[in-house]
Design an enzyme around this catalytic site. Structure first.
Site, PDB file in Angstrom:
ATOM      1  N   CYS A 122      38.309  36.985  37.642  1.00 47.31           N
ATOM      2  CA  CYS A 122      38.540  36.834  39.236  1.00 47.31           C
ATOM      3  C   CYS A 122      39.291  35.453  39.389  1.00 47.31           C
ATOM      4  O   CYS A 122      38.844  34.581  39.070  1.00 47.31           O
ATOM      5  CB  CYS A 122      37.436  37.059  40.030  1.00 47.31           C
ATOM      6  SG  CYS A 122      38.072  36.691  41.759  1.00 47.31           S
ATOM      7  N   ASN A 181      30.610  45.991  39.971  1.00 46.37           N
ATOM      8  CA  ASN A 181      31.527  44.563  39.499  1.00 46.37           C
ATOM      9  C   ASN A 181      30.736  43.472  39.573  1.00 46.37           C
ATOM     10  O   ASN A 181      30.535  43.186  40.620  1.00 46.37           O
ATOM     11  CB  ASN A 181      32.852  44.741  40.178  1.00 46.37           C
ATOM     12  CG  ASN A 181      33.886  43.724  39.808  1.00 46.37           C
ATOM     13  OD1 ASN A 181      33.953  42.533  40.078  1.00 46.37           O
ATOM     14  ND2 ASN A 181      34.553  44.068  38.771  1.00 46.37           N
ATOM     15  N   THR A 231      44.049  40.821  38.436  1.00 44.23           N
ATOM     16  CA  THR A 231      45.261  40.362  39.136  1.00 44.23           C
ATOM     17  C   THR A 231      45.845  39.238  38.397  1.00 44.23           C
ATOM     18  O   THR A 231      45.436  38.659  37.730  1.00 44.23           O
ATOM     19  CB  THR A 231      44.987  40.071  40.608  1.00 44.23           C
ATOM     20  OG1 THR A 231      44.012  39.223  40.461  1.00 44.23           O
ATOM     21  CG2 THR A 231      44.555  41.157  41.479  1.00 44.23           C
ATOM     22  N   ALA A 282      43.357  36.894  48.226  1.00 41.28           N
ATOM     23  CA  ALA A 282      42.410  35.546  47.887  1.00 41.28           C
ATOM     24  C   ALA A 282      41.132  35.787  48.564  1.00 41.28           C
ATOM     25  O   ALA A 282      40.643  34.846  49.276  1.00 41.28           O
ATOM     26  CB  ALA A 282      43.114  34.189  48.502  1.00 41.28           C
TER      27      ALA A 282
HETATM   28  C1  LIG Z   1      41.897  42.975  47.958  1.00 39.20           C
HETATM   29  C2  LIG Z   1      41.606  42.988  46.568  1.00 39.20           C
HETATM   30  C3  LIG Z   1      40.279  42.608  46.247  1.00 39.20           C
HETATM   31  C4  LIG Z   1      39.887  42.716  44.907  1.00 39.20           C
HETATM   32  N1  LIG Z   1      38.723  42.286  44.471  1.00 39.20           N
HETATM   33  C5  LIG Z   1      38.159  42.508  43.233  1.00 39.20           C
HETATM   34  C6  LIG Z   1      36.837  42.180  42.876  1.00 39.20           C
HETATM   35  O1  LIG Z   1      36.057  42.100  43.663  1.00 39.20           O
HETATM   36  N2  LIG Z   1      36.489  42.188  41.297  1.00 39.20           N
HETATM   37  C7  LIG Z   1      37.527  42.655  40.511  1.00 39.20           C
HETATM   38  O2  LIG Z   1      37.112  42.579  39.375  1.00 39.20           O
HETATM   39  N3  LIG Z   1      38.639  42.931  40.864  1.00 39.20           N
HETATM   40  C8  LIG Z   1      39.330  43.011  42.162  1.00 39.20           C
HETATM   41  N4  LIG Z   1      40.442  42.992  42.476  1.00 39.20           N
HETATM   42  C9  LIG Z   1      41.293  43.417  41.292  1.00 39.20           C
HETATM   43  C10 LIG Z   1      41.595  45.083  41.194  1.00 39.20           C
HETATM   44  O3  LIG Z   1      40.281  45.675  40.986  1.00 39.20           O
HETATM   45  C11 LIG Z   1      42.423  45.352  40.274  1.00 39.20           C
HETATM   46  O4  LIG Z   1      42.184  44.890  39.021  1.00 39.20           O
HETATM   47  C12 LIG Z   1      44.057  44.817  40.774  1.00 39.20           C
HETATM   48  O5  LIG Z   1      44.157  44.963  41.905  1.00 39.20           O
HETATM   49  C13 LIG Z   1      44.915  45.794  40.008  1.00 39.20           C
HETATM   50  O6  LIG Z   1      45.019  47.014  40.260  1.00 39.20           O
HETATM   51  P1  LIG Z   1      45.913  47.581  41.704  1.00 39.20           P
HETATM   52  O7  LIG Z   1      47.350  47.161  41.135  1.00 39.20           O
HETATM   53  O8  LIG Z   1      45.872  49.137  41.398  1.00 39.20           O
HETATM   54  O9  LIG Z   1      45.539  47.003  42.597  1.00 39.20           O
HETATM   55  C14 LIG Z   1      40.811  42.935  43.956  1.00 39.20           C
HETATM   56  C15 LIG Z   1      42.199  43.400  44.144  1.00 39.20           C
HETATM   57  C16 LIG Z   1      42.520  43.666  45.457  1.00 39.20           C
HETATM   58  C17 LIG Z   1      43.717  43.750  45.845  1.00 39.20           C
END
Ligand SMILES: Cc1cc2nc3c(=O)[nH]c(=O)nc-3n(C[C@H](O)[C@H](O)[C@H](O)COP(=O)(O)O)c2cc1C
Ligand SMILES: Cc1cc2nc3c(=O)[nH]c(=O)nc-3n(C[C@H](O)[C@H](O)[C@H](O)COP(=O)(O)OP(=O)(O)OC[C@H]3O[C@@H](n4cnc5c(N)ncnc54)[C@H](O)[C@@H]3O)c2cc1C
Ligand SMILES: Cc1cc2nc3c(=O)[nH]c(=O)nc-3n(C[C@H](O)[C@H](O)[C@H](O)COP(=O)(O)OP(=O)(O)OC[C@H]3O[C@@H](n4cnc5c(N)ncnc54)[C@H](O)[C@@H]3O)c2cc1C
Ligand SMILES: Cc1cc2nc3c(=O)[nH]c(=O)nc-3n(C[C@H](O)[C@H](O)[C@H](O)COP(=O)(O)O)c2cc1C
Ligand code: FES
Ligand code: FES
Lengths: 257, 304, 304, 257
Positions: C130, C99, C193, C70
């Site tokens: 987001c 992004n 997410t 979060a």
């Molecule tokens: C700690 C954290 C911060 C994130 N911040 C962003 C963000 O700023 N912008 C965004 O589009 N996605 C953000 N995401 C989502 C990731 O880019 C990605 O879409 C998501 O984590 C799924 O991929 P993964 O399972 O490989 O992590 C974030 C994810 C995590 C875990």
């Protein structure tokens, strides 16, 4: 009656680079176990081993209340099982599934195992013999190096061997062995367990000679106790659960076999 | 002594722990392991008007902390249930719910009418969220108008407890929860499985015969808890929470988020005695936290 | 020699492995571990028009095979990015994507316009998904009209590669993918997410300061692969797949489902060198399967 | 420079029912490590230990290229770590985070550790002494049984002890000890690591006497390297990452301290 129980590993012996044999002892008297039955084993501590793994009962040692398992290292679960040490506990649901049928006294039976599919053949061979049936083993492997130790089988009966590279026994597949050809007509029944193509080839030969053939299927399972309906096989009677109505099926019951 | 009894909109259950449909057979499969009468309730396998063979094998794939299934409602139809299964299980001293599914509204109505006649079945769980059938199932549950229509139609013929099982594969689960509450659902249960998929990379083939399937197990718990909490803030009828419950802590998490009862599904495959452990674990937790009535847990999350 | 180069609607990347926004900082955080230039691309941390402090602590919770976050788009604003960060990272020989997030369409436009001026930034990833901000973010991405409106508006001012990042928290992801394709998105990336939640049962409090957060990691992979496959069957523009990729097998799974490239997020936390291992692993797989061009993998799942 | 590396466990010693001390050796020369820095350790084979666990560096043995960790068994991750055996490998990212500041030669410093928070105090005490500072340890625990072995600390300096049940040292909390009261005025700096209420109580006393106080925070971390922004603490300068700008903070920087 099925039960879920913690058993203690009393021995874990590597027999070659792919296989280990694990002995697990119960504190209680073992329930009656029939050849062809299996256990569902919980693989502790694996991030990707959420479900239990079904493993055939290779043999039982009633004097020690031990269940003996033959495990092939193939993925994460079996690799973790292969690392079990003496004294570790394992969580089993057992005994599961139906069993191979036992033909009448005096008849001959051919037991064809390929790869890890030899697992249920050891206990089956012993029980057949105890019931006055004459078992003949036929074991196939890719190569001598990963073939089982043959002593235990030889104690029970004659053992035919095929290896794909010819490093032991007849070169080729189990269906190339004389036991599956010249001698097949003498058999009352053929049992087989192993890779799907092998079992199908064995079943085909048996069918040609009109000999009863029982296969032990290795369908993917989630529960092992008939609750999830994931493990079905297509039979002439519709979908049946491999875990409760199998894993042993007469190939005559099966569709497309 | 702690009180574990809960009230599901007029229907009393001896404790909040039920089993989830499709994961507990008809209860009989677990008789070797536990005493079924100890459970708060059981929801039996999805039942349809007619016999269904279900989907071809392979029907399951293991995934990180979960599994995909594509069983596709294999069952012998409601008449077989009534003639062959019901007589065998009706003696259970637990709340037996039949999970009812269908391809058309008429199917749902006809099945529910038949089950309405069964004395020892206090309720049905209307499955409008099965992702594994081509027609009906989830198609009803992901759009509010159809979810409302099927619930309303069944409500007219079904006189006992009507629990509606919601799909998580939606933008706004509260909309649908409110919709079915509005037409007379006695409770909602959630979540059914998330639509997922896996590919066998070596074979380059889908892991399931149906390509997509339903995801369950601990991996879905954060989504499920979130939806229970959202629905808790949106409706007045009781919520039965599920999705990834493996132990008493997980069950309590759902109750704190707003669930009156919980269902345990996939965990039964890992440990066939898990339900009893969860009941015992809830008791321990209550004793430890000085809580005498399990109802105090419902929606008991403290927000600062 | 195998070809790993891919074409993202006119934009060439040296290989299909990118990093996911919010999990890779600005690349600099990983310089001790890998050579950033080896990557196909990087997507830097979510950037907004103005400085944002993000959400209060606690911002994360571990879940089965995954985590909730979060963070809430903590960042120093686009002007700081341009003045302080861009000069430090523009030398990377990899595709750098920014992004972009916002609370209003005007915010998105203003931010995109500024980034449009940066020579070494070949594209933006429009974050309309987001789940961790009160205004904007996911609110745009879960409804088709607003997703289309913000994409269309940004398309007018942003001249380079426009990738739109989709939310999985929807009933029908293909509707939104088609919508943004229709107004000029060059590619779509998915999934962001899943909205989830966890409760600390001992404390009876939400694990996150914001109660709900975004779920990522291997637990979401089945959902992500399914959505990539659905979108692959619905749109013509390239797809960048992500959600739970931990190794080369997972990356290939996404490509077989229809992804042209992949992003790796949470896995970077577990192994800061994972991206390089994935690239090497894809090469090994191709050699083993006699595949000379990585493009053959895209949508290469065999359906019988 | 941070690195990710497989180290070999050379010793795992249980010191009481809650704590173990693990020695892990690198094949290479250790990078320079400062007191207050930590490692991110991967817990293999845990179904619920997806993320790495941050653990302070308790001490280093440069002659053996060993990192020494003090681990409290509290949940699944630490329990699995406590089971590591000699010869097992562990996957570490290290060294991470900033470090405690070292005051000028000749000054006195008070090192207050509670529970597992004593971990970074051992290396800090040694380095302070090497730098001509006079360290005073003050260690608190619930009870004697779970207090650290004091020998190593006593080799460096005098050790004050408090236990909540009075089974050793002064009965009560660390803030009840004379070192935190009569003697506090002599200190140039107070360092503290432990449970949040303890650190706040220590910080409050230090503030009253206008003595510099550095705390080592144990915020929840996902990456440990400044990439995820999950571990933030509210400072007068806005959110700062505990993993890169901390874990050590001067309490003056922190909001609401
Ligand atoms: C700690 C954290 C911060 C994130 N911040 C962003 C963000 O700023 N912008 C965004 O589009 N996605 C953000 N995401 C989502 C990731 O880019 C990605 O879409 C998501 O984590 C799924 O991929 P993964 O399972 O490989 O992590 C974030 C994810 C995590 C875990
Ligand atoms: C009734 C029955 C008896 C069996 N007897 C034995 C035995 O005696 N010895 C033995 O070594 N193996 C036996 N198997 C196979 C064994 O269950 C699998 O090899 C094992 O589950 C693989 O787990 P893994 O984690 O090592 O591999 P994974 O990494 O999970 O997978 C490797 C391969 O095994 C298959 N597999 C994975 N999970 C299962 C599952 N639950 N059921 C079936 N196949 C699976 C996968 O499709 C994959 O091809 C039996 C299977 C069944 C159904
Ligand atoms: C900079 C730093 C240094 C630390 N040094 C030490 C040390 O030297 N020795 C030691 O034993 N412990 C230390 N900790 C705490 C240690 O990281 C946690 O106790 C450990 O992660 C718990 O993991 P678990 O799986 O055993 O417990 P879990 O079952 O995961 O959780 C038990 C408790 O630990 C907390 N926790 C879980 N994960 C984390 C995490 N990633 N970061 C912080 N807390 C967490 C939870 O909130 C929960 O209250 C340190 C933490 C930080 C941030
Ligand atoms: C193998 C399997 C079969 C299922 N069959 C049904 C079904 O027939 N009807 C239904 O409503 N849900 C069915 N479900 C969904 C579960 O009842 C439950 O909603 C879901 O699995 C989430 O809970 P869990 O994570 O505890 O399993 C099935 C789930 C599994 C795993
Ligand atoms: S594995 Fe569940 S029914 Fe057979
Ligand atoms: S733990 Fe990721 S930024 Fe600190």
């Amino acid at each position: 009656m099925k039960k879920v129980e913690l058993l203690t590993v009393t021995k874990n012996r590597r027999i070659n680079k792919e296989y280990v044999i694990i002995h697990a002892a119960s504190n209680e008297k073992l329930p009656e176990i029939f050849p062809g039955q299996f256990v569902e084993i919980k693989v502790e501590n694996g991030p990707n081993t959420f479900l239990r793994r079904p493993i055939s009962i290779h043999e039982v040692d009633e004097s020690k209340n031990e269940i003996i398992l033959l495990i092939q290292e193939i993925g994460e679960g079996s690799r973790l099982l292969a690392k079990l040490r003496e004294g570790d506990t394992i969580d089993l649901i057992y005994p599961l599934g139906n069993a191979f049928s036992i033909p009448s006294k005096g008849s001959k039976a051919l037991l064809v195992g390929g790869g890890v599919g030899v697992a249920p053949m050891l206990i089956l061979g012993r029980v057949l013999k105890e019931n006055g049936v004459e078992p003949h083993f036929l074991l196939g492997a890719r190569s001598k190096e990963i073939l089982m130790e043959l002593d235990n089988y030889e104690k029970i009966a004659e053992v035919g061997v095929t290896t794909e590279d010819g490093s032991l026994g007849i070169k080729g597949f189990v269906t190339d062995h004389p036991l599956m050809n010249e001698k097949l007509g003498e058999m009352e029944i053929v049992y087989t367990c192993g890779p799907d193509p092998m079992m199908r080839a064995v079943a085909k030969k048996a069918k040609e000679k009109d000999i009863k053939c029982e296969v032990s299927l290795e369908n993917l399972m989630a529960c092992g106790i008939g609750a999830c309906l994931c493990c079905v096989v297509d039979t002439k009677d519709g979908h049946k659960c491999t875990c409760t109505e199998g894993p042993v099926f007469d190939t005559k019951e099966l569709k497309e076999w | 002594m702690v009180n574990l009894g809960i009230d599901l909109n007029g229907l009393s259950l001896k404790n909040p722990v039920m089993t989830a449909s499709g994961t507990f057979g008809f209860g009989e499969e677990y008789e070797d392991f536990i005493n079924i009468d100890d459970l708060g309730g059981i929801v039996v396998k999805g039942t349809t008007l007619h016999h269904r063979e279900g989907n071809p094998y392979p029907r399951m794939a293991e995934t990180p902390s979960g599994m995909l299934n594509a069983v596709g409602l294999q069952n012998k139809g409601v008449d077989y249930f009534i003639s062959d299964i019901y007589p065998r299980i009706k003696h259970y001293k637990t709340g037996i719910f039949v999970n009812v599914s269908g391809s058309t509204i008429e199917d749902y109505i006809a099945t529910a009418e038949k089950i309405n006649e069964l004395e020892h079945i206090p309720g049905i769980e209307l499955n409008i969220s099965c992702p594994n059938v081509k027609e009906g199932g989830m198609a009803f549950g992901v759009h509010c108008p159809s979810a409302v229509a099927v619930t309303e139609a069944v409500r007219k013929v079904y006189k006992k407890h009507l629990m509606v099982k919601l799909s998580p594969n939606v933008t706004d689960v509260t909309e649908i929860a409110k919709g079915v509450e509005g037409v007379g659902a006695d409770s909602v249960s959630l979540i059914n499985t998330l639509l997922g998929m896996a590919i066998n990379v070596e074979k380059r083939k889908p892991a399931l015969s149906t390509i997509t399937g339903g995801l369950s197990g601990p991996c879905v718990k954060p989504v499920a808890v979130r939806m229970v909490w959202q629905v808790f803030n949106a409706v007045k009828i009781p919520i039965v929470g599920m999705g990834g419950i493996m132990n008493a802590y997980d069950a309590i998490e759902f109750m704190l988020a707003g669930a009156t009862a919980v269902q345990i599904g996939t965990a039964n495959f890992i440990d066939p005695t898990v339900t009893i452990k969860v009941i015992d674990g809830i008791k321990d937790y209550m004793t430890r936290h000085n809580i005498s009535d399990v109802n105090e847990l419902i929606g008991g999350m403290i927000i600062e």
